[in-house]
Design a protein around this motif. Sequence first.
Motif, PDB file in Angstrom:
ATOM      1  N   VAL A  96       0.841  -1.206   0.000  1.00  0.00           N
ATOM      2  CA  VAL A  96       0.000   0.000   0.000  1.00  0.00           C
ATOM      3  C   VAL A  96       0.875   1.256   0.000  1.00  0.00           C
ATOM      4  CG1 VAL A  96      -1.634   1.359   1.360  1.00  0.00           C
ATOM      5  CG2 VAL A  96      -2.006  -1.093   1.054  1.00  0.00           C
ATOM      6  N   LEU A  97       1.967   1.231   0.768  1.00  0.00           N
ATOM      7  CA  LEU A  97       2.883   2.374   0.789  1.00  0.00           C
ATOM      8  C   LEU A  97       3.551   2.574  -0.564  1.00  0.00           C
ATOM      9  CD1 LEU A  97       4.597   2.040   4.293  1.00  0.00           C
ATOM     10  CD2 LEU A  97       3.012   3.817   3.534  1.00  0.00           C
ATOM     11  N   PHE A  98       3.901   1.486  -1.234  1.00  0.00           N
ATOM     12  CA  PHE A  98       4.459   1.603  -2.593  1.00  0.00           C
ATOM     13  C   PHE A  98       3.463   2.307  -3.513  1.00  0.00           C
ATOM     14  CE2 PHE A  98       7.516  -2.107  -1.933  1.00  0.00           C
ATOM     15  CZ  PHE A  98       8.643  -1.323  -2.051  1.00  0.00           C
ATOM     16  N   PHE A  99       2.211   1.897  -3.434  1.00  0.00           N
ATOM     17  CA  PHE A  99       1.169   2.497  -4.267  1.00  0.00           C
ATOM     18  C   PHE A  99       1.019   3.995  -3.976  1.00  0.00           C
ATOM     19  CE2 PHE A  99      -3.349   3.811  -4.213  1.00  0.00           C
ATOM     20  CZ  PHE A  99      -3.578   3.852  -5.586  1.00  0.00           C
ATOM     21  N   ILE A 100       0.930   4.341  -2.699  1.00  0.00           N
ATOM     22  CA  ILE A 100       0.707   5.741  -2.317  1.00  0.00           C
ATOM     23  C   ILE A 100       1.889   6.617  -2.712  1.00  0.00           C
ATOM     24  CG2 ILE A 100       0.466   7.304  -0.341  1.00  0.00           C
ATOM     25  CD1 ILE A 100      -1.142   5.077   1.042  1.00  0.00           C
ATOM     26  N   SER A 101       3.112   6.182  -2.396  1.00  0.00           N
ATOM     27  CA  SER A 101       4.286   7.017  -2.668  1.00  0.00           C
ATOM     28  C   SER A 101       4.531   7.195  -4.162  1.00  0.00           C
ATOM     29  CB  SER A 101       5.530   6.419  -1.993  1.00  0.00           C
ATOM     30  OG  SER A 101       5.687   5.050  -2.322  1.00  0.00           O
TER      31      SER A 101
END
Length: 423
Positions: A96-101
């Motif tokens: 999820v962090l990969f997607f957001i960043s």
Amino acid sequence: MTIDGAVTQDEFQGSLPPKKGQYSAYAVCWLLGIGCLFSWNSMLTIEDYYQYLFPDYHSSRVLTLVYQPFALITTFILAYNEARINTRQRILIGYVLFFISTFIIIILDLATSGKGGLGTFIGICAMSALFGFADAHVQAGIMGDLSYMNPDFIQSFTAGLAASGVITSGLRLITKSAFENSKDGLRKGALLFFSISTLYELFCVFLYTFIFPRLKVVNYYRSKAASEGSKTVVADLAAGGIAVSDQNDVEESKAKERLNNKELLKQNIDFGLDIFITYILTLSIFPGFLSEDTGKHGLGSWYAITLIAMFNVGDLIGRYIPLIKVLKLERRSWLTIAAISRLSFIPAFYFTAKYGDQGWMLMLCILLGLSNGFITTCVFTLAPKGYKGPEQNALGNILVVFLLMGITSGVISDWLWLIGKGW
């Protein structure tokens, strides 16, 4: 710990894992491996765009230098506490962090209209740090998770890590060619690049949430690990439709039987050093040296991109070589010799950049990647053998710590190439 609907530990002895779902598991592991490094490789592969935006900031080196400490420190903390961490939640947080960043990078570029400057560069650096934080959640988490499963699952995941580099390099060559003659061509290519990366990271969230935990063969190995005292698989088994009831006395007795992290480290310090040496060498050359210190050649602005692509292709091929049993290194001493022998790449790259032509440099990049992928896969598939599920999970996490220690040290060493050149 008892598992409702799963086989017991007695039934595991002498039994074989189900064949159904094996190839699906290989494919999913490969796809998840791509997602683990897709965002980061996207940032590395558009270095020509960042060199244009930030010509005075050594972006290829600085972004890597920002990324690695966050990845290393977070991985170390998570690895130290891995026995008490919900692995499923940890990995999902990472994707999820990969997607957001990755999505934020697109927003940042659009908000600044593709202009450089210190403020924009600091924003890009912040996203690089977030990539490192996300990587710590995903890479070590999945490596630990797969370490008590079929070693071929680890091979597929590590091949996916390398495939992300090949895919991003290929996409970059295509986008650079497609937009080369258009206004703001570099920027358009970069935006398309990160748009694809953002969608893929969202796909990985779906893949790990709904597909991977439903595979029968995956549940077999997780049930086996649970029967051996692993607490980290409880949420994964529940997601796969297998109910787990806690029995604290059983869990405590199993925990007393397992080796602790210190004992595991002592028994496998050579594997850790093999990985450390491999990656300190690789990252002292890739990507900083290849992006900035190889001189000017006939390929012009395509040269650095091509060198990075050659490394990524070699890395991918190297991770498939251990599937050929006669070529796989299974003696620990030979793995150490192979890792140390790669130090010869430093003078080879130095003299080739100074005196050689681009053909020799391309060949060296392929060999650098080939040896990097080969040693990585051999170590990660060989080290967990002979241990119980909880120990294998812990060992997978420990080896990723050594990997990131090597990468961080290599990133710092990469700056040594600038001595005497002026900054």
